[in-house]
Design a protein around this motif. Structure first.
Motif, short mmCIF file in Angstrom:
data_model
loop_
_atom_site.label_atom_id
_atom_site.label_comp_id
_atom_site.label_asym_id
_atom_site.label_seq_id
_atom_site.Cartn_x
_atom_site.Cartn_y
_atom_site.Cartn_z
N TYR A 104 0.84 -1.20 0.00
CA TYR A 104 0.00 0.00 0.00
C TYR A 104 0.88 1.25 0.00
CZ TYR A 104 -3.35 -3.37 1.99
OH TYR A 104 -4.14 -4.46 2.22
N ILE A 158 -3.49 5.87 -1.37
CA ILE A 158 -3.24 6.38 -2.72
C ILE A 158 -3.42 5.26 -3.73
CG2 ILE A 158 -1.60 7.55 -4.22
CD1 ILE A 158 -0.12 8.50 -1.69
N TYR A 159 -2.65 4.21 -3.58
CA TYR A 159 -2.69 3.03 -4.43
C TYR A 159 -2.41 1.81 -3.57
CZ TYR A 159 -2.88 4.97 -9.20
OH TYR A 159 -3.27 5.55 -10.38
N SER A 174 -1.64 -2.76 -4.02
CA SER A 174 -1.34 -3.86 -4.92
C SER A 174 -1.59 -5.17 -4.17
CB SER A 174 0.13 -3.79 -5.35
OG SER A 174 0.50 -4.98 -6.03
N THR A 234 -2.22 -3.78 -9.63
CA THR A 234 -2.34 -2.57 -8.80
C THR A 234 -3.72 -1.97 -9.00
OG1 THR A 234 -1.49 -1.09 -10.53
CG2 THR A 234 0.13 -2.08 -9.04
N ASP A 235 -4.13 -1.13 -8.06
CA ASP A 235 -5.42 -0.47 -8.19
C ASP A 235 -5.42 0.81 -7.38
OD1 ASP A 235 -8.81 -1.85 -8.41
OD2 ASP A 235 -7.96 0.06 -9.07
N LYS A 236 -6.36 1.70 -7.73
CA LYS A 236 -6.43 3.01 -7.10
C LYS A 236 -7.07 2.92 -5.73
CE LYS A 236 -6.97 5.32 -11.57
NZ LYS A 236 -7.86 6.14 -12.43
N GLU A 251 -8.11 5.97 -2.44
CA GLU A 251 -8.98 7.14 -2.30
C GLU A 251 -8.49 8.36 -3.06
OE1 GLU A 251 -8.61 6.56 2.31
OE2 GLU A 251 -10.21 8.01 1.93
N PRO A 284 -5.80 8.89 -5.79
CA PRO A 284 -4.77 8.47 -6.74
C PRO A 284 -4.28 9.54 -7.70
CG PRO A 284 -6.91 7.81 -7.54
CD PRO A 284 -7.14 8.47 -6.20
N ASN A 285 -5.04 10.66 -7.82
CA ASN A 285 -4.70 11.64 -8.86
C ASN A 285 -3.33 12.26 -8.63
OD1 ASN A 285 -7.16 11.16 -10.00
ND2 ASN A 285 -8.15 12.98 -9.16
N TYR A 303 -0.52 10.55 -9.16
CA TYR A 303 0.41 9.48 -8.81
C TYR A 303 0.25 8.29 -9.75
CZ TYR A 303 0.07 12.03 -4.35
OH TYR A 303 0.04 12.99 -3.38
N ASN A 304 1.33 7.51 -9.82
CA ASN A 304 1.28 6.23 -10.53
C ASN A 304 2.14 5.23 -9.78
OD1 ASN A 304 -0.30 5.97 -13.01
ND2 ASN A 304 0.82 7.82 -13.61
#
Lengths: 119, 112
Positions: free
Chosen positions: B33, B46-47, B49, B55-57, B59, B61-62, B64-65
């Protein structure tokens, strides 16, 4: 609705006294886990104690115990014999979803309670 | 057993710059996390896995990657840094009998 609610932004306790930090939660899952973490001023997150939703006995870890009242959806942390080193932020967290299910298990944190131990 | 390690510990970025926050765990946990903690606040996801390649978003995520090419590593990428991304970033992995989250020491990021 808040998933985890900690209603006490700050608490004071006299050294050597016991203190209870409140946490209520909201979930429709039958299987979930509740955690408490300590964050001292240095910033790291330290795991303190865990309570599973199916655990019949309240969890204890040294001076920490978790007062789990399932029907009330509360999971209060009790610290006995407070020490100066207990001064920190304390976060309650909940994991939803069946353990080991392989699916995503969301973990939600409360906003924290700042505990200050007075000499 | 080092647990969860994060680098760097502290970084100052200029608006528009990019950087990668590194996170490594040696506990063979599948779940990892990324959280951010703004001053006086709790943690926001944020993200996350659930395993290598997945992986997934969360709350927030904007901006970031993430990627997860191995079980051990879960880097967080900030593109075009903004002052709103000034925060403390925590990486965590989850495992064990109680499926407890174990946190890294955090990365303090200041965007000016």
């Amino acid at each position: 609705a808040q998933k985890i609610t900690q209603t006490q932004p700050g608490m004071f306790v006299q050294e050597k006294e016991a203190v209870t930090l409140d946490c209520t939660y909201d979930t429709s899952d039958q299987s979930y886990g509740l955690f408490w973490y300590k964050q001292p001023s240095s910033g790291e997150m330290i795991f303190l104690i865990y309570q599973g939703s199916y655990d019949e006995q309240n969890a204890t870890e040294g001076r920490y115990s978790l007062n789990f009242q399932k029907a009330r959806k509360s999971a209060n942390l009790v610290i006995s014999a407070s020490q100066l080193g207990d001064s920190a932020m304390y976060f309650c967290a909940m994991r939803e979803g069946r353990r080991g299910s392989g699916g995503y298990q969301k973990v939600t944190f409360g906003t924290g309670t700042k505990l200050q131990v007075i000499p | 057993n080092a647990g969860v390690t994060q680098t760097p510990k502290f970084r100052i970025l200029k608006i528009g710059q990019s950087m990668t926050l590194q996170c490594t765990q040696d506990m063979n946990h599948n779940y990892m996390y990324w959280y951010r903690q703004d001053p006086g606040m709790g943690l926001k996801l944020i993200y996350y896995s659930v395993g290598a390649g997945i992986t997934d978003k969360g709350e927030v995520p904007n901006g970031y990657n993430v990627s997860r090419s191995t079980t051990e590593d879960f880097p967080l990428r900030l593109e075009l840094a903004a002052p709103s991304q000034t925060s403390v970033y925590f990486c965590a992995s989850k495992g064990g009998v109680q499926e407890t989250q174990y946190f890294g020491p955090g990365t303090r990021l200041l965007v000016l």
